[in-house]
Scaffold this motif. Sequence first.
Motif, short mmCIF file in Angstrom:
data_model
loop_
_atom_site.label_atom_id
_atom_site.label_comp_id
_atom_site.label_asym_id
_atom_site.label_seq_id
_atom_site.Cartn_x
_atom_site.Cartn_y
_atom_site.Cartn_z
N LEU A 233 14.35 47.97 50.79
CA LEU A 233 14.21 46.83 49.87
C LEU A 233 12.79 46.27 49.88
CD1 LEU A 233 17.62 45.01 50.50
CD2 LEU A 233 16.96 46.38 48.52
N ALA A 234 12.14 46.31 51.04
CA ALA A 234 10.75 45.85 51.12
C ALA A 234 9.84 46.75 50.29
CB ALA A 234 10.29 45.82 52.58
N GLY A 235 10.10 48.06 50.34
CA GLY A 235 9.33 48.99 49.52
C GLY A 235 9.50 48.72 48.04
N LEU A 236 10.74 48.45 47.64
CA LEU A 236 11.01 48.12 46.23
C LEU A 236 10.30 46.84 45.81
CD1 LEU A 236 14.85 48.92 46.15
CD2 LEU A 236 13.04 50.21 45.00
N ASN A 237 10.35 45.82 46.68
CA ASN A 237 9.69 44.55 46.36
C ASN A 237 8.17 44.70 46.27
OD1 ASN A 237 11.28 41.68 46.48
ND2 ASN A 237 12.45 43.31 47.47
N ILE A 365 9.93 41.14 60.62
CA ILE A 365 9.90 42.55 60.24
C ILE A 365 9.70 42.70 58.73
CG2 ILE A 365 11.26 44.69 60.17
CD1 ILE A 365 12.59 43.69 62.80
N GLY A 366 10.32 41.80 57.96
CA GLY A 366 10.14 41.82 56.50
C GLY A 366 8.69 41.58 56.09
N SER A 372 2.94 46.37 54.58
CA SER A 372 2.70 47.80 54.77
C SER A 372 2.84 48.57 53.46
CB SER A 372 3.72 48.35 55.79
OG SER A 372 3.75 49.76 55.77
N ALA A 373 3.89 48.27 52.71
CA ALA A 373 4.13 48.98 51.46
C ALA A 373 3.15 48.57 50.37
CB ALA A 373 5.56 48.71 51.00
N ILE A 404 9.10 53.19 56.76
CA ILE A 404 10.11 53.37 55.71
C ILE A 404 9.68 52.68 54.42
CG2 ILE A 404 12.46 52.76 54.99
CD1 ILE A 404 13.32 53.19 57.93
N SER A 405 9.21 51.44 54.54
CA SER A 405 8.82 50.68 53.34
C SER A 405 7.62 51.32 52.65
CB SER A 405 8.51 49.22 53.71
OG SER A 405 7.36 49.14 54.53
N LYS A 406 6.65 51.78 53.44
CA LYS A 406 5.47 52.40 52.83
C LYS A 406 5.85 53.64 52.03
CE LYS A 406 1.49 55.26 53.69
NZ LYS A 406 0.66 56.00 54.64
N TYR A 407 6.65 54.53 52.65
CA TYR A 407 6.98 55.79 51.96
C TYR A 407 7.99 55.59 50.84
CZ TYR A 407 4.06 58.15 55.30
OH TYR A 407 2.96 58.55 56.02
N THR A 408 8.83 54.57 50.95
CA THR A 408 9.70 54.20 49.82
C THR A 408 8.85 53.80 48.62
OG1 THR A 408 11.47 53.43 51.30
CG2 THR A 408 11.52 52.64 49.02
#
Length: 426
Positions: A233-237, A365-366, A372-373, A404-408
């Motif tokens: 969800l962080a990657g999407l945001n 963490i969020g 990161s993303a 995970i967020s970066k690669y998402t």
Amino acid sequence: MNNIAQIKRNYQLIKFRKLVIVSILIGFLSAFLGVVLKKITEHYEEIFFSKANINPIFFIVFPVFGLSIIYFLREYLFKKKENKGIKEIFESTNTKSKNLPSYKIPSHFINGLLTVVFGGSTGIEVSTVVASATIGSVAQRKENVFKQYKTELICAGVAAGVTALFGSPIAGILFAFEVISKKLTRAFLITNLIAVAIAFGLIFLLEEKPLFAVNITTWHIKAIPYFILLGILAGLNSVYLTRCVLFFKSQFSKINTPYYKILLGSAVLSISLFIFPQLYGEGYHSIKTIFGSSTEIPLTITLAFTFFGLLVLKPIVTSITLASGGDGGVFAPSLFIGAFLGLLIASILNTFFNAGLIPVNFMIIGMAAVLSASIHAPFTAIFLVCGLTNDYTLFLPLLVVSLISKYTAKIIYPFTVYSFSPSIAN
């Protein structure tokens, strides 16, 4: 032959000594600039935000006043030269002919300060990064012997500036490496290690406290699936934030009359601040508030909609702040979005699925995950957030979720605000 070898050794020694001295100077000046800008911004943002909370009419007055002042300064004091943010640094490091002119130091310092103090929904981080990079660039041009060290000295300024803002020398070096240089040379290590050591020494002497005073408790294995969900969800945001910034900058660039940009931008900003005062400035005041009460707040429909509204509006308001002339970037907005996203996810899971999650952990963490993303720099985000809290308890979940967020984000949209170029995208 011995004489020639001796001359070469002496020349190398002299060059090394000069490089050490200039790195110390860059580290001190960049850190000093970062600390001063942070202190002044925090002081006046608190005063102006308090005034606006007492009398909401200031939520309407401040944005239009701030953007207008920035426009007139840019038009008449800085000779109509626009600030492009971190892309200016890339332009300088990627070509031998382009340099960061010295006016970038006062330009970004003043405009970054005015943007945040008068409610612009961004932060001073990018303003500090470009101003401190310019210190490195100016120092590099002073001595012909430093001609080959242009990128290294610019990165030294950047690393020291980030260290001063976030209290993490590791984050400073990692940001300079992951985002700016992307190359690790001996000169890079020498200059950057010296610069961040001086910067960290300065903030230690000034007894700078971590931005967020928060008690972090240990994490549990059962939370791992929820951490993975948070990373996605962080990657999407972050993609939503990036696309918003690029879209609104593109749309506002079509408006030829600067006054229309200011009026439209300040109108959207004012209405948003009036409805959601948490969007004022960099938003750290709101994060501090929810850190202090996150375990005590029961999730209601109203609160859930408030959090959701902030997540939807923050990227839009940040984008319009920047597109209408404000100075800043996505650092602070990413941390803001990450904190509220983490809190919302933890609250929903605890309320409806009895997950027993620790909201503060998800907020921290969020923050790292969205940053990161947004900048495609997971290790910078991890150490930066650890520096903000002065706590490494969550290092492992921070690492997993940030990757995970970066690669998402990268799978969905391969560009960041810094790396996007219309010619590459087409």
